[in-house]
Scaffold this motif. Structure first.
Motif, mmCIF file in Angstrom:
data_model
loop_
_atom_site.group_PDB
_atom_site.id
_atom_site.type_symbol
_atom_site.label_atom_id
_atom_site.label_comp_id
_atom_site.label_asym_id
_atom_site.label_seq_id
_atom_site.Cartn_x
_atom_site.Cartn_y
_atom_site.Cartn_z
ATOM 1 N N HIS A 120 0.846 -1.207 0.000
ATOM 2 C CA HIS A 120 0.000 0.000 0.000
ATOM 3 C C HIS A 120 0.877 1.251 0.000
ATOM 4 O O HIS A 120 0.586 2.221 -0.710
ATOM 5 C CB HIS A 120 -0.906 0.022 1.232
ATOM 6 C CG HIS A 120 -1.948 -1.057 1.269
ATOM 7 N ND1 HIS A 120 -2.393 -1.689 0.135
ATOM 8 C CD2 HIS A 120 -2.638 -1.606 2.318
ATOM 9 C CE1 HIS A 120 -3.324 -2.587 0.470
ATOM 10 N NE2 HIS A 120 -3.476 -2.546 1.779
ATOM 11 N N ASN A 121 1.932 1.240 0.823
ATOM 12 C CA ASN A 121 2.830 2.393 0.890
ATOM 13 C C ASN A 121 3.452 2.683 -0.473
ATOM 14 O O ASN A 121 3.546 3.839 -0.904
ATOM 15 C CB ASN A 121 3.952 2.144 1.906
ATOM 16 C CG ASN A 121 3.448 1.995 3.330
ATOM 17 O OD1 ASN A 121 2.336 2.423 3.654
ATOM 18 N ND2 ASN A 121 4.257 1.398 4.182
ATOM 19 N N ARG B 250 0.960 4.198 -2.789
ATOM 20 C CA ARG B 250 0.668 5.584 -2.381
ATOM 21 C C ARG B 250 1.727 6.544 -2.928
ATOM 22 O O ARG B 250 1.410 7.570 -3.533
ATOM 23 C CB ARG B 250 0.609 5.656 -0.856
ATOM 24 C CG ARG B 250 0.354 7.043 -0.284
ATOM 25 C CD ARG B 250 0.226 6.994 1.233
ATOM 26 N NE ARG B 250 -0.859 6.114 1.640
ATOM 27 C CZ ARG B 250 -0.686 4.954 2.275
ATOM 28 N NH1 ARG B 250 0.530 4.555 2.618
ATOM 29 N NH2 ARG B 250 -1.714 4.207 2.585
ATOM 30 N N TYR C 75 -4.541 7.393 6.803
ATOM 31 C CA TYR C 75 -4.929 6.706 5.567
ATOM 32 C C TYR C 75 -6.132 5.788 5.746
ATOM 33 O O TYR C 75 -6.701 5.310 4.768
ATOM 34 C CB TYR C 75 -3.744 5.982 4.916
ATOM 35 C CG TYR C 75 -3.164 4.779 5.634
ATOM 36 C CD1 TYR C 75 -3.880 3.599 5.798
ATOM 37 C CD2 TYR C 75 -1.847 4.806 6.097
ATOM 38 C CE1 TYR C 75 -3.322 2.497 6.423
ATOM 39 C CE2 TYR C 75 -1.278 3.713 6.716
ATOM 40 C CZ TYR C 75 -2.022 2.555 6.875
ATOM 41 O OH TYR C 75 -1.461 1.458 7.491
ATOM 42 N N TYR D 291 -4.964 14.402 -1.753
ATOM 43 C CA TYR D 291 -4.199 13.154 -1.754
ATOM 44 C C TYR D 291 -3.827 12.809 -0.320
ATOM 45 O O TYR D 291 -3.524 13.696 0.484
ATOM 46 C CB TYR D 291 -2.924 13.292 -2.594
ATOM 47 C CG TYR D 291 -2.370 11.970 -3.080
ATOM 48 C CD1 TYR D 291 -2.705 11.491 -4.341
ATOM 49 C CD2 TYR D 291 -1.520 11.208 -2.294
ATOM 50 C CE1 TYR D 291 -2.200 10.277 -4.803
ATOM 51 C CE2 TYR D 291 -1.009 9.995 -2.740
ATOM 52 C CZ TYR D 291 -1.361 9.535 -3.995
ATOM 53 O OH TYR D 291 -0.873 8.327 -4.450
ATOM 54 N N TYR E 290 -6.026 -1.278 -1.297
ATOM 55 C CA TYR E 290 -5.625 0.096 -1.597
ATOM 56 C C TYR E 290 -6.707 0.713 -2.455
ATOM 57 O O TYR E 290 -7.106 0.160 -3.477
ATOM 58 C CB TYR E 290 -4.286 0.104 -2.325
ATOM 59 C CG TYR E 290 -3.808 1.496 -2.668
ATOM 60 C CD1 TYR E 290 -3.219 2.307 -1.703
ATOM 61 C CD2 TYR E 290 -3.957 2.002 -3.954
ATOM 62 C CE1 TYR E 290 -2.786 3.592 -2.002
ATOM 63 C CE2 TYR E 290 -3.521 3.277 -4.273
ATOM 64 C CZ TYR E 290 -2.947 4.068 -3.283
ATOM 65 O OH TYR E 290 -2.529 5.342 -3.581
ATOM 66 N N GLY F 118 -4.051 7.329 -2.191
ATOM 67 C CA GLY F 118 -3.420 7.092 -0.900
ATOM 68 C C GLY F 118 -4.293 6.478 0.169
ATOM 69 O O GLY F 118 -3.797 6.056 1.214
#
Length: 351
Positions: free
Chosen positions: A50-51, A54, A76, A93, A212, A216
């Motif tokens: 996910h990071n 993002r 998040y 975002y 996700y 983000g």
């Protein structure tokens, strides 16, 4: 005789040195192999994926976002940019990162300002990440995805304790937390399947999805597990009198405030709600709230604490949480729409 004894002792010393060198070599080889394994597992971790998504999405465009969210996992899991875009006409975002301390947030924010010129930053302020001077796990996660090597080097020199600098240089130590966080569940499942064991009800998400989302945000429809109502709830016994904020994190919180002032960016503080069942366990929460509120009032920063708001208005219930601390999507939608309405009512424009 003396010469023979000297030669014999010399040979012993040489042999000891050779054995020590061999041992060190084998240890370095083992650490290297272990580091490769841990690093690979780190990339498999869903949170790290996910990071990566993002930051990849964020870096794709420059100077397009009016509003950016920063902070820890509460950011998040709470702020869905699509709702803010819909309600406020913004282009937003979410750059929240797991366990992120304010020191890391400061360096991430500097990276953000090199790519974007937002009008507003909404910073999720969670007291749980304000109590530690340093945590290598969250720093490693940020360094894996942030591309600015100069900022990473500055962070390393200015924030890392000496012991953590050594730890960071060894992959087996650097990635061990990611490895065990990812693999422990896998090993637990294999052991249970082998012995025909069933997970306790409080450890089972019977249905649910985490994925996700967009811009983000991380979408999830899990619900609080049964055990998180009592046995495994992380807030049991927490007293606001015992919560001490780190001088380092307070220092970097002020650095964030000053950086936004220098950039001409409006900063808003928001504390995302934790589950009502968790709030019931906390004594003297107002002392935690007041510590953050004092800084907000001192610097003229709007501050919305959704634990206080929820106690007054009951906008979310336990069913709106994925665990004892984070909202699922049903809760995120409620809080996002409440916050956008609150910003409108107070005449706070974010774009």
């Amino acid at each position: 005789m003396e010469q023979s004894l000297y030669i014999s002792n010399f040979r012993k010393y040489i042999l000891l040195i050779l054995k020590a060198c061999l041992f060190c070599g084998l240890m370095l080889l083992a650490l290297s192999k272990l580091g490769e394994t841990f690093k690979t597992a780190s990339k498999e971790n869903i949170v790290n994926r996910h990071n990566a998504a993002r930051f990849q999405g964020f870096y794709e465009e420059d100077n397009v976002y009016d509003l950016i969210f920063i902070g820890s996992s509460h950011a998040y899991c709470t702020f869905d940019p699509e709702i803010f875009d819909e309600e406020l006409g913004a282009n937003s975002y979410n750059m929240g990162m797991p366990l992120q301390l304010t020191a890391s947030t400061y360096y991430e924010l500097r990276d953000i300002f090199e790519h974007q010129s937002p009008k507003t930053i909404i910073m999720e302020v969670y007291w749980g990440v304000m109590t530690s001077d340093f945590q290598i796990n969250e720093t490693v996660q940020l360094f894996q995805v942030m591309e600015n090597d100069e900022l990473k080097e500055e962070y390393f020199n200015n924030v890392f304790p000496v012991s953590e600098k050594i730890k960071y240089s060894v992959d087996a130590l650097k990635y061990q937390a990611d490895y065990f966080a990812y693999k422990s569940g896998e090993y637990d499942e294999k052991i249970r399947n082998y012995f025909g064991l069933v997970k306790p009800e409080e450890e089972v998400h019977t249905t649910g999805t985490e994925k996700y989302g967009t811009k983000g945000f991380v979408w999830c429809d899990y619900n609080v597990l049964p055990g998180e109502y009592d046995k495994t709830n992380q807030y049991v016994g927490l007293n606001g009198k015992d919560v001490n904020f780190s001088d380092t994190q307070i220092e970097y919180l002020y650095k964030i405030i000053n950086l936004c002032e220098e950039e001409g960016v409006q900063l808003i503080f928001v504390t995302a709600p934790i589950a009502p069942v968790s709030m019931d366990y906390i004594e003297n929460y107002e002392l935690i709230h007041n510590r953050i509120n004092e800084i907000a009032e001192e610097k003229g920063i709007p501050y919305f604490d959704y634990n206080i708001i929820n106690e007054e208005e009951n906008i979310v219930t336990n069913e709106n949480f994925r665990d004892d601390a984070h909202l699922n999507y049903s809760g995120a939608e409620i809080v996002c729409r409440h916050l956008t309405n609150l910003l409108k009512e107070k005449g706070i424009e974010v774009k």
